[in-house]
Design an enzyme around this catalytic site. Structure first.
Site, short mmCIF file in Angstrom:
data_model
loop_
_atom_site.label_atom_id
_atom_site.label_comp_id
_atom_site.label_asym_id
_atom_site.label_seq_id
_atom_site.Cartn_x
_atom_site.Cartn_y
_atom_site.Cartn_z
N HIS A 1 -8.15 -4.62 -1.47
CA HIS A 1 -6.92 -3.85 -1.08
C HIS A 1 -6.32 -4.60 0.50
O HIS A 1 -7.38 -4.94 1.36
CB HIS A 1 -7.11 -2.45 -0.81
CG HIS A 1 -5.86 -1.64 -0.36
ND1 HIS A 1 -4.97 -1.18 -1.36
CD2 HIS A 1 -5.41 -1.15 0.87
CE1 HIS A 1 -4.00 -0.39 -0.65
NE2 HIS A 1 -4.34 -0.55 0.75
N SER B 1 0.48 -1.16 -0.08
CA SER B 1 0.10 0.01 -0.12
C SER B 1 0.86 1.44 -0.05
O SER B 1 1.54 1.53 -1.15
CB SER B 1 -0.95 0.06 1.35
OG SER B 1 -1.97 0.97 1.15
N ASP C 1 -9.85 -3.17 -5.62
CA ASP C 1 -8.99 -2.40 -4.97
C ASP C 1 -9.10 -0.90 -5.71
O ASP C 1 -8.56 -0.77 -6.97
CB ASP C 1 -7.50 -2.76 -4.88
CG ASP C 1 -6.48 -1.86 -4.15
OD1 ASP C 1 -7.04 -0.58 -3.56
OD2 ASP C 1 -5.34 -2.25 -4.11
#
Length: 318
Positions: free
Chosen positions: A289, A161, A259
Site C-alpha cells: 500500500h 488510498s 496491501d
C-alpha cells in the site's frame, strides 16, 4: 510475516523497515494531531526530489453555485509547454483524517509531468472534525469547479488510498449530477468499511498499512456505523444495487499484492467490468500500500506507478 518478507520487493522492504525504525510507521496514533504531524513527516520523507512543473498556484473552489456549504482550497499545477489536454482532480490519501496539499505535492507533480496534465489538488476537509459527507462533498465541489475552469479536453478524477475511495464516490456523483467525467484513476482505493476481504486478514500487520490503521480511519471518517452501507461511503456497495455502477466513467484500478485493500480494489474492478464500464487494471506483485508515494525508494514501485499513469493515458486515447 516470513512469507510476506519473501514476496516483498527488496527495496520496498528496506524503505518500510527504515520508516518503522524511525518511528514513522505505523501511521496512526492515539491523538489525531500527533498522527497528522507524523504523516506529514512520513509523506515528505518518502517523496524524494519531486519533478519540476510549469507553474503552481493556490486557488479556491467556491461553495456558491455548487449546492455545498464550504469553499475548498485547491492547488493547481500546470505543465511546462503547450496547453494541457487533460485536467486531473487529485484527492490525496491519508485515511480521510491525515494529509494536505503539501503531503500531496509529490504525487500531484508526478501526475502533472507524466501526463502533461493540469492537476487540481484538493485540500478537502478532514475527519473527525468533518466526517462523511464533508470530504466527498468537497471533492465534488472541486471537480465541478475544475470542469468550469479547465481549458483542457478531458476531465479525470483520481487519487490514492482514501483519496481513491473519494474519487470513486465522486465519479458516482458526477454520473448523477455532473460534471461529465472522462475517466477515474483509482490507486489502491479504500472502498469497504466492513474490512471483510481476505486481503485485510492476510495483510493485517502490514507492511506499511495495517488493519488497525484501517479501523482507526473508518471510525473517524464514518463514526455512525449505520451510514457505512451507503454507496457514497463505500462505492463497492453500489455494485450490489441494480444499475449501481452503470454509466460511471471508465477507470484505471491499481492494486498491490501485499496491501490490505487489494481485494476490494480487485472486486471494484470486477464490478465495473460487469456493469459494462471500460477498466484498465494493474496488480502490483511484491508491492505494498502507498507504492505511488514510494517511487523514490523503489524502482519497482516507480515503474508500477508509471504503468498506472500510462494506462490512464491509453484509456483517454480510446
Amino acid at each position: 510475516m516470513a512469507e510476506t518478507t519473501d514476496r516483498i520487493d527488496p527495496e520496498l522492504a528496506t524503505a518500510v523497515a527504515t520508516l518503522t525504525a524511525d518511528g514513522l510507521l505505523p501511521m496512526t496514533r492515539d491523538d489525531v494531531g500527533d498522527a497528522r504531524r507524523n504523516y506529514r513527516t512520513l509523506a515528505l520523507r518518502r517523496r524524494g526530489d519531486p519533478p519540476s512543473v510549469g507553474s503552481v498556484h493556490d486557488d479556491v473552489a467556491p461553495a456558491g453555485g455548487t449546492g455545498t456549504d464550504a469553499d475548498v482550497a485547491v492547488r493547481v499545477y500546470e505543465p511546462a509547454g503547450e496547453q494541457a489536454a487533460i485536467t486531473v482532480v487529485w484527492l490525496h490519501g491519508g485515511g480521510w483524517v491525515l494529509g494536505d496539499l503539501d503531503t500531496a505535492d509529490g504525487a500531484a507533480r508526478r501526475v502533472c509531468t507524466h501526463l502533461g496534465a493540469t492537476v487540481v489538488s484538493v485540500d478537502y476537509r478532514l475527519a473527525p472534525e468533518h466526517p462523511h459527507p464533508a470530504p466527498l462533498t468537497d471533492a465534488h465541489t472541486a471537480m465541478r469547479w475544475a470542469a468550469l475552469q479547465r481549458a483542457s479536453d478531458r476531465l479525470v478524477v483520481g487519487g490514492d488510498s482514501a483519496g481513491a475511495g473519494l474519487a470513486a464516490g465522486a465519479a458516482l456523483l458526477a454520473r448523477d449530477w455532473g460534471p461529465r467525467l472522462d475517466a477515474q484513476l483509482l490507486l489502491y482505493p479504500g472502498l469497504d468499511p466492513t474490512m471483510a476481504s481476505p486481503s485485510v486478514a492476510e495483510n493485517a500487520d502490514g507492511p506499511f498499512l495495517t488493519r488497525a490503521d484501517l479501523v482507526w480511519f473508518w471510525e473517524r471518517y464514518v463514526p455512525d456505523a449505520a451510514l457505512r452501507d451507503d454507496p457514497s461511503v463505500a462505492p463497492l456497495r453500489a455494485a450490489a444495487e441494480p444499475g449501481g455502477l452503470d454509466g460511471v466513467a471508465p477507470a484505471v484500478v491499481a492494486t498491490a499484492e501485499l496491501d490490505p485493500l487489494r481485494d476490494e480494489g480487485r472486486a471494484y474492478a470486477d464490478a465495473l467490468e460487469a456493469a459494462g464500464v471500460a477498466v484498465r487494471r494493474l496488480d502490483g506483485a511484491g508491492l505494498v500500500h502507498g507504492f505511488f508515494g514510494l517511487a523514490a525508494a523503489s524502482a519497482a514501485a516507480r515503474a508500477e506507478g508509471d504503468r498506472a499513469l500510462d494506462a490512464l493515458g491509453e484509456l483517454l486515447a480510446t
